[in-house]
Design a protein around this motif. Structure first.
Motif, mmCIF file in Angstrom:
data_model
loop_
_atom_site.group_PDB
_atom_site.id
_atom_site.type_symbol
_atom_site.label_atom_id
_atom_site.label_comp_id
_atom_site.label_asym_id
_atom_site.label_seq_id
_atom_site.Cartn_x
_atom_site.Cartn_y
_atom_site.Cartn_z
ATOM 1 N N GLY A 12 -40.335 22.405 -24.290
ATOM 2 C CA GLY A 12 -39.608 21.693 -25.337
ATOM 3 C C GLY A 12 -38.196 21.371 -24.909
ATOM 4 O O GLY A 12 -37.699 20.253 -25.134
ATOM 5 N N ALA A 13 -37.518 22.316 -24.270
ATOM 6 C CA ALA A 13 -36.155 22.081 -23.782
ATOM 7 C C ALA A 13 -36.146 21.011 -22.695
ATOM 8 O O ALA A 13 -35.233 20.170 -22.639
ATOM 9 C CB ALA A 13 -35.568 23.391 -23.256
ATOM 10 N N GLN A 14 -37.170 21.019 -21.847
ATOM 11 C CA GLN A 14 -37.247 20.018 -20.767
ATOM 12 C C GLN A 14 -37.437 18.616 -21.341
ATOM 13 O O GLN A 14 -36.764 17.665 -20.923
ATOM 14 C CB GLN A 14 -38.409 20.372 -19.827
ATOM 15 C CG GLN A 14 -38.565 19.408 -18.657
ATOM 16 C CD GLN A 14 -39.776 19.738 -17.800
ATOM 17 O OE1 GLN A 14 -40.452 20.752 -18.010
ATOM 18 N NE2 GLN A 14 -40.057 18.891 -16.835
ATOM 19 N N ILE A 15 -38.351 18.485 -22.308
ATOM 20 C CA ILE A 15 -38.584 17.174 -22.926
ATOM 21 C C ILE A 15 -37.338 16.714 -23.692
ATOM 22 O O ILE A 15 -36.974 15.535 -23.667
ATOM 23 C CB ILE A 15 -39.815 17.243 -23.855
ATOM 24 C CG1 ILE A 15 -41.078 17.451 -23.021
ATOM 25 C CG2 ILE A 15 -39.927 15.991 -24.717
ATOM 26 C CD1 ILE A 15 -42.339 17.699 -23.845
ATOM 27 N N TYR A 16 -36.674 17.657 -24.346
ATOM 28 C CA TYR A 16 -35.419 17.337 -25.054
ATOM 29 C C TYR A 16 -34.400 16.729 -24.096
ATOM 30 O O TYR A 16 -33.778 15.709 -24.404
ATOM 31 C CB TYR A 16 -34.878 18.608 -25.697
ATOM 32 C CG TYR A 16 -33.455 18.508 -26.195
ATOM 33 C CD1 TYR A 16 -33.144 17.811 -27.351
ATOM 34 C CD2 TYR A 16 -32.422 19.120 -25.488
ATOM 35 C CE1 TYR A 16 -31.828 17.725 -27.806
ATOM 36 C CE2 TYR A 16 -31.109 19.038 -25.923
ATOM 37 C CZ TYR A 16 -30.812 18.343 -27.082
ATOM 38 O OH TYR A 16 -29.518 18.258 -27.516
ATOM 39 N N GLU A 17 -34.220 17.330 -22.925
ATOM 40 C CA GLU A 17 -33.247 16.816 -21.954
ATOM 41 C C GLU A 17 -33.672 15.451 -21.423
ATOM 42 O O GLU A 17 -32.833 14.577 -21.197
ATOM 43 C CB GLU A 17 -33.096 17.815 -20.792
ATOM 44 C CG GLU A 17 -32.445 19.131 -21.184
ATOM 45 C CD GLU A 17 -31.003 18.961 -21.658
ATOM 46 O OE1 GLU A 17 -30.373 17.945 -21.311
ATOM 47 O OE2 GLU A 17 -30.517 19.863 -22.381
ATOM 48 N N GLU A 18 -34.979 15.250 -21.227
ATOM 49 C CA GLU A 18 -35.468 13.944 -20.755
ATOM 50 C C GLU A 18 -35.171 12.846 -21.776
ATOM 51 O O GLU A 18 -34.730 11.752 -21.415
ATOM 52 C CB GLU A 18 -36.978 14.016 -20.495
ATOM 53 C CG GLU A 18 -37.364 14.812 -19.268
ATOM 54 C CD GLU A 18 -38.867 14.868 -19.080
ATOM 55 O OE1 GLU A 18 -39.584 14.097 -19.777
ATOM 56 O OE2 GLU A 18 -39.342 15.676 -18.257
ATOM 57 N N LEU A 19 -35.434 13.149 -23.041
ATOM 58 C CA LEU A 19 -35.191 12.164 -24.090
ATOM 59 C C LEU A 19 -33.700 11.873 -24.218
ATOM 60 O O LEU A 19 -33.285 10.716 -24.380
ATOM 61 C CB LEU A 19 -35.750 12.672 -25.419
ATOM 62 C CG LEU A 19 -37.271 12.775 -25.506
ATOM 63 C CD1 LEU A 19 -37.693 13.456 -26.810
ATOM 64 C CD2 LEU A 19 -37.914 11.398 -25.406
ATOM 65 N N LYS A 20 -32.889 12.903 -24.156
ATOM 66 C CA LYS A 20 -31.450 12.712 -24.233
ATOM 67 C C LYS A 20 -30.958 11.871 -23.057
ATOM 68 O O LYS A 20 -30.110 10.984 -23.222
ATOM 69 C CB LYS A 20 -30.745 14.069 -24.258
ATOM 70 C CG LYS A 20 -29.295 14.000 -24.682
ATOM 71 C CD LYS A 20 -28.738 15.368 -25.076
ATOM 72 C CE LYS A 20 -28.748 16.336 -23.923
ATOM 73 N NZ LYS A 20 -27.956 17.569 -24.220
ATOM 74 N N GLY A 21 -31.512 12.127 -21.872
ATOM 75 C CA GLY A 21 -31.132 11.357 -20.694
ATOM 76 C C GLY A 21 -31.546 9.901 -20.790
ATOM 77 O O GLY A 21 -30.916 9.025 -20.172
ATOM 78 N N ALA A 22 -32.593 9.608 -21.575
ATOM 79 C CA ALA A 22 -33.057 8.226 -21.747
ATOM 80 C C ALA A 22 -32.298 7.499 -22.857
ATOM 81 O O ALA A 22 -32.624 6.354 -23.181
ATOM 82 C CB ALA A 22 -34.551 8.228 -22.049
ATOM 83 N N GLY A 23 -31.296 8.172 -23.439
ATOM 84 C CA GLY A 23 -30.495 7.538 -24.491
ATOM 85 C C GLY A 23 -31.132 7.593 -25.858
ATOM 86 O O GLY A 23 -30.727 6.837 -26.753
ATOM 87 N N ILE A 24 -32.105 8.466 -26.041
ATOM 88 C CA ILE A 24 -32.769 8.619 -27.340
ATOM 89 C C ILE A 24 -32.044 9.697 -28.138
ATOM 90 O O ILE A 24 -31.737 10.779 -27.617
ATOM 91 C CB ILE A 24 -34.252 8.973 -27.153
ATOM 92 C CG1 ILE A 24 -34.989 7.798 -26.493
ATOM 93 C CG2 ILE A 24 -34.905 9.336 -28.484
ATOM 94 C CD1 ILE A 24 -36.418 8.104 -26.085
ATOM 95 N N ASP A 25 -31.752 9.405 -29.393
ATOM 96 C CA ASP A 25 -31.051 10.343 -30.275
ATOM 97 C C ASP A 25 -32.035 11.419 -30.711
ATOM 98 O O ASP A 25 -32.891 11.184 -31.569
ATOM 99 C CB ASP A 25 -30.490 9.581 -31.477
ATOM 100 C CG ASP A 25 -29.457 10.380 -32.231
ATOM 101 O OD1 ASP A 25 -28.994 11.401 -31.707
ATOM 102 O OD2 ASP A 25 -29.106 9.971 -33.360
#
Length: 300
Positions: free
Chosen positions: A223-236
């Motif tokens: 979950g933390a890994q996916i969170y960082e990926e989404l944040k890195g893609a500019g997703i709020d």
């Protein structure tokens, strides 16, 4: 035919105005104010109620005001008739005397009457464009437009040259948008019994990543890994890694109203995650590698 008497508040003083309507119609004050300003070429800001005493001072009997001889009794009064009264006959109206009425009044026999649209629209009235039946819906006011005239342009000496080369002051206006009213309007239209349903632009987060079992270290890490990926893609994105029950987390998701919830459950370790859309609470399974592209596509 009934009379509704008001006073138009001007920049200096006030002027009486009487509006004549069908007996079963109600005065629409915004229309009435616009009609007064159009007729008099003045810029009244609002219409105010007249007291019984003020009406009596004009020489008019309250409850018996009519069209015959009105301007002789009150020369300064502005008189406006609703458009539905144009050419109307067989009317009953006040006779400008206490306890007296005229019967069989024919407005076509009057000269130079000022007819304007001043009555409230009612459900089932005919649309002026297509003649279809109109219906009434509740609404919420989310903004204002204000006409300021040249009051402020004069104080700022803000001028321009017209086509004759003469200096003129700018006519000014402004508008205000009520942010809190907009939020209320969005929720009124979309929310359900479970909580808030926001528009894409107003949602607190595009997606909340919900770790189904916070005691599972592998799920927490994913979950933390996916969170960082989404944040890195500019997703709020919001990460819900609280040690609460899964049901409580989902209840908060539904209450707060993030646009989507991404469920990191047992299937996530096998490359499958569940995506829930808050509006309608629809669910679908997507591949782990398609998470970012799917959420970016959901923006459009």
């Amino acid at each position: 035919m009934k009379a509704v008497i008001k006073k138009a508040r001007l920049s200096q003083g006030a002027r009486p105005v009487v509006f004549f309507l069908r007996g079963d119609d109600q005065l629409e004050e915004t229309k009435a104010l616009n009609a007064f300003n159009k007729s008099t070429q003045q810029n009244a800001l609002e219409l105010e109620e007249m007291s019984t005493k003020e009406i009596a001072q004009l020489g008019l009997p309250v409850g018996y005001i009519g069209a015959y001889g009105l301007k002789h009794l009150a020369p300064d009064i502005e008189v406006i008739f609703d458009i539905d009264l144009q050419e109307a006959d067989c009317l009953i109206c006040g006779a400008n005397e206490v306890d007296q009425h005229f019967v069989g009044v024919d407005l076509s026999s009057f000269a130079n009457l000022n007819y304007q649209d001043i009555a409230q629209t009612r459900p089932e009235d005919a649309c002026p464009e297509c003649q279809g039946a109109l219906s009434a819906q509740r609404s919420i006011e989310v903004g204002h437009i204000f006409k300021l005239g040249n009051k402020y342009s004069k104080s700022m000496e803000a001028t321009y040259l017209d086509k004759e080369g003469q200096t003129q002051y700018f006519e000014m206006g402004c508008y205000g948008i009520g942010v809190t009213r907009l939020m209320s309007a969005i929720l009124e239209q979309n929310s359900d019994e479970k909580g808030c349903v926001w528009s894409k632009a107003s949602a607190p987060f595009e997606v909340v990543v919900v770790v189904a079992n916070s005691k599972d270290s592998a799920l927490e890490a994913l979950g933390a890994q996916i969170y960082e990926e989404l944040k890195g893609a500019g997703i709020d994105v919001l990460l819900d890694d609280r040690p609460d029950r899964f049901g409580a987390k989902m209840a908060d998701f539904e209450l707060i109203g993030c646009s989507h919830a991404l469920i990191i459950g047992k299937q996530a370790l096998e490359g499958q995650v569940e995506l829930i859309t808050r509006q309608g609470l629809s669910k679908r399974i997507i591949a782990r590698e398609a998470i970012v592209s799917t959420l970016l596509e959901a923006r459009s």
